[in-house]
Design a protein around this motif. Structure first.
Motif, short mmCIF file in Angstrom:
data_model
loop_
_atom_site.label_atom_id
_atom_site.label_comp_id
_atom_site.label_asym_id
_atom_site.label_seq_id
_atom_site.Cartn_x
_atom_site.Cartn_y
_atom_site.Cartn_z
N VAL A 69 10.75 -31.86 -23.74
CA VAL A 69 9.97 -32.55 -23.07
C VAL A 69 9.64 -33.66 -22.54
N ASN A 70 9.90 -33.88 -21.56
CA ASN A 70 9.33 -34.85 -20.77
C ASN A 70 8.35 -34.68 -19.87
N ILE A 71 7.03 -35.92 -20.26
CA ILE A 71 5.63 -35.19 -19.78
C ILE A 71 5.49 -36.30 -18.62
N LEU A 72 5.23 -36.60 -17.35
CA LEU A 72 5.11 -37.30 -16.59
C LEU A 72 4.38 -37.75 -16.30
N THR A 73 4.41 -39.05 -15.87
CA THR A 73 3.50 -40.24 -15.51
C THR A 73 3.12 -39.67 -14.01
N SER A 74 1.38 -40.51 -13.55
CA SER A 74 1.23 -39.80 -11.86
C SER A 74 2.39 -40.60 -11.09
N GLU A 75 3.62 -41.78 -11.56
CA GLU A 75 3.70 -42.46 -10.63
C GLU A 75 5.28 -41.57 -10.62
N GLN A 76 5.55 -41.03 -11.36
CA GLN A 76 6.91 -39.77 -11.56
C GLN A 76 6.70 -38.69 -10.65
N THR A 77 6.52 -38.50 -9.23
CA THR A 77 6.65 -37.83 -8.92
C THR A 77 8.35 -37.25 -7.72
N ASP A 78 8.70 -38.17 -7.71
CA ASP A 78 9.70 -38.46 -7.30
C ASP A 78 10.67 -37.92 -8.46
N ILE A 79 10.48 -38.15 -8.88
CA ILE A 79 11.63 -37.15 -10.44
C ILE A 79 10.84 -36.17 -10.29
N ALA A 80 9.79 -35.59 -10.78
CA ALA A 80 9.55 -33.87 -10.28
C ALA A 80 9.94 -33.50 -9.50
N GLU A 81 10.40 -34.13 -8.72
CA GLU A 81 11.06 -33.41 -7.41
C GLU A 81 11.90 -33.41 -7.51
N ARG A 82 12.73 -34.16 -7.80
CA ARG A 82 14.28 -34.31 -7.94
C ARG A 82 14.69 -33.59 -8.85
N PHE A 83 13.95 -32.49 -10.19
CA PHE A 83 14.82 -31.33 -10.74
C PHE A 83 13.68 -30.29 -10.51
N THR A 84 13.57 -30.30 -9.06
CA THR A 84 13.09 -28.95 -7.98
C THR A 84 14.60 -28.39 -8.53
N GLY A 85 15.32 -29.23 -8.14
CA GLY A 85 16.63 -28.75 -7.29
C GLY A 85 16.52 -28.25 -5.94
N THR A 96 -1.45 -43.95 -18.85
CA THR A 96 -2.36 -42.97 -18.72
C THR A 96 -3.07 -42.08 -17.93
N ALA A 97 -2.01 -42.74 -16.54
CA ALA A 97 -2.33 -41.27 -15.24
C ALA A 97 -1.20 -40.82 -15.93
N ALA A 98 -1.16 -38.97 -15.81
CA ALA A 98 -0.56 -38.01 -16.43
C ALA A 98 -0.41 -37.48 -14.71
N LEU A 99 0.83 -37.06 -14.56
CA LEU A 99 0.99 -36.39 -13.37
C LEU A 99 0.31 -34.48 -13.63
N ALA A 100 -0.08 -34.09 -12.11
CA ALA A 100 -0.66 -32.32 -12.60
C ALA A 100 0.29 -31.91 -11.35
N TYR A 101 -0.04 -30.09 -11.83
CA TYR A 101 0.20 -29.49 -10.62
C TYR A 101 -0.76 -28.93 -9.66
N TRP A 102 -1.05 -28.42 -8.66
CA TRP A 102 -3.14 -27.77 -8.23
C TRP A 102 -2.71 -27.46 -7.22
#
Length: 196
Positions: A81-97, A158-164
């Motif tokens: 489980v890799n909890i993403l930082t606010s700067e890792q939007t590109d990684i979040a998008e990459r792993f959506t497929g 300290t900055a987390a990435l959330a989805y809302w």
């Protein structure tokens, strides 16, 4: 008969669209679940991770059984489980497929580490948690996976990435505290004396 038990009749079915719309109002932390070993790896972006217990450390994640990571979680019995930082939007998008990248190609260009289980963990994650599958409950389109925590790596960020509401949102404890202080603390010129 127990007076707390009552029968409820449902007049209509809730559509998947209605349910999805309701769930978009629930803010979720963004994580990438990783599974597999060597080149036999995959991962997916989720907002469905939560703590189960502290003693022993365990968590729960809901995994779509159509996801490419699902067979790897079942086969190897471990996941990250890799909890993403606010700067890792590109990684979040990459792993959506959505980009078309699959398997090991999703991991390219980013630093990954391994711990006890051998599952790839994101080196720059807010937190990277190595888990062993303890139990699986398969229902409907998803599986609820209980993971026993084997190892934890925490970042000083300290900055987390959330989805809302269908969008990524940055949550920064320090920045948000400053913003809140700016609007909630009265300015010196706004104070007035009462009396003489």
């Amino acid at each position: 008969m127990n007076s707390l038990v009552r029968n409820v009749s449902i007049d209509r079915e809730v559509s998947s669209g209605e349910f999805r719309n309701a769930m978009r109002r629930l803010t979720g932390g963004v994580s990438v679940i990783t599974a597999g070993r060597g080149r036999d790896i995959s991962g997916m972006t989720v907002t469905s991770v939560s703590s189960l217990s502290v003693d022993p450390p365990a968590l729960v994640v809901s995994i779509n059984r159509e996801a490419s990571s699902w067979p790897l979680v079942k086969r190897y019995g471990f996941f990250g489980v890799n909890i993403l930082t606010s700067e890792q939007t590109d990684i979040a998008e990459r792993f959506t497929g959505k980009s078309g990248l699959k398997g090991a190609d999703r991991f390219a260009g980013v630093e990954w580490i391994t711990r006890v289980s051998g599952v790839p963990l994101l080196a720059g994650a807010l937190a990277a948690i190595d888990c062993e599958v303890e139990d699986i409950v398969e229902r409907h389109s998803h599986a609820i996976v209980i993971g026993r925590v084997l190892d934890v790596t925490v970042s000083p960020r300290t900055a987390a990435l959330a989805y809302w509401q269908g969008q990524y949102v940055a949550i920064d404890r320090d920045e948000d505290a400053l913003r809140l202080a700016e609007v909630s603390v009265p300015k010196p010129h706004a104070t007035r004396k009462i009396g003489r």
